[in-house]
Design a protein around this motif. Structure first.
Motif, PDB file in Angstrom:
ATOM      1  N   MET A  62      94.027   0.826-115.155  1.00 21.11           N
ATOM      2  CA  MET A  62      93.394   1.337-113.951  1.00 21.11           C
ATOM      3  C   MET A  62      94.395   2.072-113.049  1.00 21.11           C
ATOM      4  N   ARG A  63      93.976   3.214-112.548  1.00 22.16           N
ATOM      5  CA  ARG A  63      94.754   3.944-111.551  1.00 22.16           C
ATOM      6  C   ARG A  63      93.817   4.392-110.444  1.00 22.16           C
ATOM      7  N   LEU A  64      94.332   4.368-109.209  1.00 21.28           N
ATOM      8  CA  LEU A  64      93.578   4.900-108.081  1.00 21.28           C
ATOM      9  C   LEU A  64      94.331   6.129-107.593  1.00 21.28           C
ATOM     10  N   ASN A  65      93.658   7.253-107.638  1.00 20.43           N
ATOM     11  CA  ASN A  65      94.304   8.503-107.245  1.00 20.43           C
ATOM     12  C   ASN A  65      93.927   8.838-105.813  1.00 20.43           C
ATOM     13  N   HIS A  66      94.817   8.429-104.890  1.00 19.39           N
ATOM     14  CA  HIS A  66      94.554   8.626-103.460  1.00 19.39           C
ATOM     15  C   HIS A  66      94.984  10.037-103.059  1.00 19.39           C
ATOM     16  N   PRO A  67      94.095  10.774-102.378  1.00 10.75           N
ATOM     17  CA  PRO A  67      94.417  12.169-102.073  1.00 10.75           C
ATOM     18  C   PRO A  67      95.712  12.332-101.262  1.00 10.75           C
ATOM     19  N   GLN A  68      96.041  11.367-100.392  1.00 15.63           N
ATOM     20  CA  GLN A  68      97.291  11.469 -99.640  1.00 15.63           C
ATOM     21  C   GLN A  68      98.425  10.675-100.279  1.00 15.63           C
ATOM     22  N   ARG A  69      98.147   9.437-100.638  1.00 15.51           N
ATOM     23  CA  ARG A  69      99.209   8.566-101.144  1.00 15.51           C
ATOM     24  C   ARG A  69      99.559   8.805-102.601  1.00 15.51           C
ATOM     25  N   GLY A  70      98.717   9.533-103.299  1.00 17.24           N
ATOM     26  CA  GLY A  70      98.992   9.796-104.716  1.00 17.24           C
ATOM     27  C   GLY A  70      98.493   8.677-105.601  1.00 17.24           C
ATOM     28  N   LEU A  71      99.070   8.604-106.783  1.00 18.82           N
ATOM     29  CA  LEU A  71      98.609   7.669-107.793  1.00 18.82           C
ATOM     30  C   LEU A  71      99.067   6.249-107.470  1.00 18.82           C
ATOM     31  N   MET A  72      98.121   5.320-107.403  1.00 17.04           N
ATOM     32  CA  MET A  72      98.483   3.930-107.121  1.00 17.04           C
ATOM     33  C   MET A  72      98.245   3.072-108.363  1.00 17.04           C
ATOM     34  N   ALA A  73      99.281   2.302-108.736  1.00 14.13           N
ATOM     35  CA  ALA A  73      99.199   1.415-109.903  1.00 14.13           C
ATOM     36  C   ALA A  73      98.404   0.160-109.532  1.00 14.13           C
TER      37      ALA A  73
END
Ligand code: C2E
Ligand code: MG
Ligand code: MG
Ligand code: MG
Length: 290
Positions: A62-73
């Motif tokens: 799973m990855r969350l691609n935050h528009p500001q923070r970028g890719l979150m593990a």
């Protein structure tokens, strides 16, 4: 917690708690917005045979691609998602994305039988899961035999009859069951006896320790890993070593009789499109990546 009023330690403690609460609220917010705005994805990490290094399957991460923070593990997100039960919705999204990715990868030469391993948290084993998974697989024309359900001891420790029933149902349906992070829990061995498992994934802490600088630690670790491999094979399980980063680790694990491995040495977890691009431009998509 930077502003101190100097009164006592309790005030500092409270500020720390506030920061913690705020950080959690922020992550909860990312999860909700991420679900609404389609920020979640399944990255894929190939799992290779230690023999020829050809790709046998892929683990969905799973990855969350935050528009500001970028890719979150996952580390930042999974805990909060589990504690707030949002993991059920997140898990469903990751499962859907991962299966769509597998369908796309299957169209590459040599990849039609590759498998997909999906991580599941305890709360995800709702009674509706097997039917939902079956429907998804049907829609993409994927055989259930190509799906691996990855569970950890945490899942089995729940000792919840529903979880057992649901896992057993998925296995009857054709999926394989993998025990993840093996060796890191309290009583791994007893689960092998009480729960039907097809694959053992040896935790990356073992992969690290087989080349430890301390002779005694190294020798003991090697004995342990070799024994786990022998035991697993005798139980009819396939063994996968996690977190292989060096040629030395790969060599040693191969000599110890491990079947498969996963790690940065071979492939990092990747966006499906990047992985497909890489596999389709490689001369021999399933040949060793070196
Ligand atoms: P895991 O299932 O044991 O996944 C393996 C982790 O090791 C992944 O971390 C992967 O990126 C990392 N890894 C792979 N090769 C190497 C290597 O050579 N060296 C090192 N240092 N690390 C390597 P990631 O992606 O951060 O995921 C962490 C954990 O989060 C996973 O551990 C799994 O327990 C959980 N997780 C990930 N995706 C999902 C999901 O969709 N659902 C649920 N419930 N849990 C998930
Ligand atoms: Mg896993
Ligand atoms: Mg693991
Ligand atoms: Mg893990």
């Amino acid at each position: 917690a930077k502003k101190r009023d100097g009164k006592n330690g309790a005030q500092l403690f409270d500020n720390g708690m506030m920061d913690h609460t705020r950080a959690r609220a922020e992550i909860e917010n990312y999860i909700e917005t991420g679900l609404a705005e389609d920020w979640f994805d399944a990255y894929l990490q190939p799992i290779v045979s230690l023999n020829g290094r050809d790709i046998a399957g892929f683990e969905a991460l799973m990855r969350l691609n935050h528009p500001q923070r970028g890719l979150m593990a996952p580390a930042e997100i999974i805990n909060v998602a589990e504690e707030t039960a949002k993991i059920v919705r997140v898990g469903n999204v990751v499962m859907e994305k991962a299966i769509a990715h597998l369908a796309a990868i299957s169209r590459l030469p040599g990849m039609q039988d590759s498998y997909l391993a999906i991580n599941f948290s305890p709360l995800q084993f709702e009674t509706t899961l097997p039917a939902r998974l079956a429907a998804l697989l049907g829609r993409h024309g994927i055989r259930p035999q190509r799906i691996v359900v990855e569970i950890t001891e945490a899942v089995l420790m729940h000792n919840n009859p529903q979880i057992r029933t649901v896992v057993a149902e998925m296995r009857r349906f054709g999926c394989r069951i993998a025990l993840d992070d093996f060796g890191t829990g309290y009583s791994s061995l007893s689960y092998l006896n009480r729960f039907p498992v097809d694959i053992i994934k040896i935790d990356q802490s073992f992969t690290r320790s087989i080349n430890d600088g301390n002779d005694e630690v190294r020798e003991k670790s090697r004995t342990l890993v070799e024994s786990i491999a022998t035991l697993s094979h005798k139980m009819g399980c396939t063994v996968i070593a996690e977190g292989i980063e060096t040629e030395d680790e790969c060599q040693t694990l191969h000599e110890m009789g491990l079947d498969f491995g996963q790690g940065y040495l071979f492939h990092r977890p990747q966006h499906a499109a990047a992985l497909i691009e890489r596999l389709s431009t490689a001369e021999q998509p399933i040949a060793r990546a070196s």
